[in-house]
Design an enzyme around this catalytic site. Structure first.
Site, mmCIF file in Angstrom:
data_model
loop_
_atom_site.group_PDB
_atom_site.id
_atom_site.type_symbol
_atom_site.label_atom_id
_atom_site.label_comp_id
_atom_site.label_asym_id
_atom_site.label_seq_id
_atom_site.Cartn_x
_atom_site.Cartn_y
_atom_site.Cartn_z
ATOM 1 N N ARG A 193 0.825 -1.211 0.000
ATOM 2 C CA ARG A 193 0.000 0.000 0.000
ATOM 3 C C ARG A 193 0.862 1.264 0.000
ATOM 4 O O ARG A 193 0.626 2.192 -0.765
ATOM 5 C CB ARG A 193 -0.886 0.000 1.241
ATOM 6 C CG ARG A 193 -2.337 -0.142 0.866
ATOM 7 C CD ARG A 193 -3.256 -0.111 2.037
ATOM 8 N NE ARG A 193 -3.107 -1.223 2.946
ATOM 9 C CZ ARG A 193 -3.081 -1.109 4.271
ATOM 10 N NH1 ARG A 193 -3.182 0.060 4.842
ATOM 11 N NH2 ARG A 193 -2.961 -2.163 5.030
ATOM 12 N N ASP B 32 -9.810 5.872 18.503
ATOM 13 C CA ASP B 32 -9.099 5.562 17.263
ATOM 14 C C ASP B 32 -7.724 6.229 17.340
ATOM 15 O O ASP B 32 -7.549 7.204 18.067
ATOM 16 C CB ASP B 32 -9.882 6.081 16.041
ATOM 17 C CG ASP B 32 -9.473 5.385 14.755
ATOM 18 O OD1 ASP B 32 -10.188 4.461 14.320
ATOM 19 O OD2 ASP B 32 -8.432 5.758 14.186
HETATM 20 C C1 LIG Z 1 -11.361 -0.299 8.808
HETATM 21 S S1 LIG Z 1 -11.497 0.825 10.138
HETATM 22 C C2 LIG Z 1 -12.642 -0.025 11.180
HETATM 23 C C3 LIG Z 1 -13.788 0.843 11.606
HETATM 24 C C4 LIG Z 1 -14.885 0.132 12.398
HETATM 25 N N1 LIG Z 1 -14.357 -0.537 13.558
HETATM 26 C C5 LIG Z 1 -15.616 -0.857 11.516
HETATM 27 O O1 LIG Z 1 -15.419 -2.046 11.637
HETATM 28 O O2 LIG Z 1 -16.416 -0.422 10.676
HETATM 29 C C6 LIG Z 1 -9.942 0.582 10.952
HETATM 30 C C7 LIG Z 1 -9.610 1.684 11.959
HETATM 31 O O3 LIG Z 1 -8.519 1.243 12.763
HETATM 32 C C8 LIG Z 1 -7.777 2.381 13.140
HETATM 33 N N2 LIG Z 1 -6.453 1.943 13.607
HETATM 34 C C9 LIG Z 1 -5.411 1.476 12.873
HETATM 35 N N3 LIG Z 1 -4.367 1.206 13.683
HETATM 36 C C10 LIG Z 1 -4.769 1.501 14.957
HETATM 37 C C11 LIG Z 1 -4.128 1.449 16.238
HETATM 38 N N4 LIG Z 1 -2.881 1.037 16.355
HETATM 39 N N5 LIG Z 1 -4.854 1.844 17.318
HETATM 40 C C12 LIG Z 1 -6.127 2.286 17.205
HETATM 41 N N6 LIG Z 1 -6.778 2.376 16.019
HETATM 42 C C13 LIG Z 1 -6.101 1.980 14.911
HETATM 43 C C14 LIG Z 1 -7.744 3.198 11.863
HETATM 44 O O4 LIG Z 1 -7.445 4.553 12.103
HETATM 45 C C15 LIG Z 1 -9.165 2.976 11.308
HETATM 46 O O5 LIG Z 1 -10.028 4.034 11.661
#
Ligand SMILES: C[S@@+](CC[C@H](N)C(=O)[O-])C[C@H]1O[C@@H](n2cnc3c(N)ncnc32)[C@H](O)[C@@H]1O
Length: 252
Positions: free
Chosen positions: A30, A126
């Site tokens: 990516r 987040d």
């Molecule tokens: C695909 S979204 C999922 C959103 C929601 N939980 C859903 O299932 O519809 C993934 C999220 O994980 C967050 N994320 C990625 N790495 C993370 C971390 N280390 N700690 C907290 N959030 C994280 C990203 O910013 C993103 O908003």
């Protein structure tokens, strides 16, 4: 150290985000695609540009975090969750971890309001401050609200031109806080942790550590609800056992 490993180290120094805890092949693909699209041939060139250009950095953060979400994502799972919450018979303490732009915690808030179980605010976290800002605003376009039942839409959203704004009654049920699942302390004494569609990006070792931390954060009988592509094959579930597809309950 190869060039991508070097880049991950530089990125950690710049942002505090440790990319080595995410599955490397997807992340490397990516980020290399993005770098190439922006016209940088090497990661050292790209990192120099990232230090100077905030918009470029924001774009990279967007790419690495993948913030797509939906209201009531995988509706059949939410029917199951509704049944488990009703059986709990108390107002649950809820954490929506990696909540992206708010669709998930607002879905939880609507569900709890519907069940009359909305006493405690939902903690929604987040790593990405920009999505949290969007979540706080709570304004969604037509394609984003498709998963919402018309009845809930009428009651819990205000139509503003071609956008839908979440009503204050729901908004105030959710508290948004920045939190990195890899380094920050976890809240404790929870009855429900919803963490969907982020664990898939982490290495197995990191996933196992997060699972253990979720387990300690839950009260006995508490539930962990994960995404519909997420499995813990070969992992130690500790005192969690499956209670429904993609839902695990801590021993009572
Ligand atoms: C695909 S979204 C999922 C959103 C929601 N939980 C859903 O299932 O519809 C993934 C999220 O994980 C967050 N994320 C990625 N790495 C993370 C971390 N280390 N700690 C907290 N959030 C994280 C990203 O910013 C993103 O908003």
């Amino acid at each position: 150290m190869d060039e991508f490993a070097w880049f991950m180290e530089q990125f950690r120094l710049l942002t505090g985000i440790d990319l080595t805890r995410y599955k490397r092949p997807q992340m490397e693909r990516r980020l290399t695609n993005l770098r190439d699209r922006r016209g940088y041939r090497t990661f050292p060139e790209y990192i120099e540009a990232l230090k100077l250009n905030r918009a470029l950095m924001d774009e990279l953060l967007d790419k690495m975090t993948i913030n797509v979400s939906e209201f009531f994502r995988n509706p059949e799972r939410w029917t199951q969750l509704r049944a488990l919450l009703s059986a709990m018979g108390k107002s649950p303490r809820v954490w929506s971890a990696a909540c992206a732009s708010g669709e998930e915690p607002y879905s939880l808030a609507m569900l709890l309001l519907e069940l009359g179980l909305h006493q405690h605010p939902i903690l929604a976290t987040d790593i990405d401050e920009r999505v949290l800002q969007r979540a706080e605003e709570g304004i969604y376009a037509e394609p984003q609200i498709r998963g919402i039942d018309q009845n809930l839409l009428d009651r819990y959203f205000l139509r503003e031109a071609d956008m839908y704004r979440i009503r204050e009654q729901v908004r105030k049920q959710v508290q948004f806080v920045k939190h990195n699942l890899l380094v920050d302390d976890y809240p404790q004494g929870l009855d429900l942790i919803v963490c969907r569609n982020v664990l898939i990006y982490f290495t197995d070792q990191t996933k196992q550590q997060i699972l253990e931390r979720f387990c300690s954060a839950l009260n006995p009988g508490g539930i962990l609800f994960v995404g519909s592509t997420e499995q813990f094959l070969g992992m130690n579930l500790g005192s969690l056992s499956p209670v429904a597809p993609f839902m695990y309950q801590k021993a009572k």
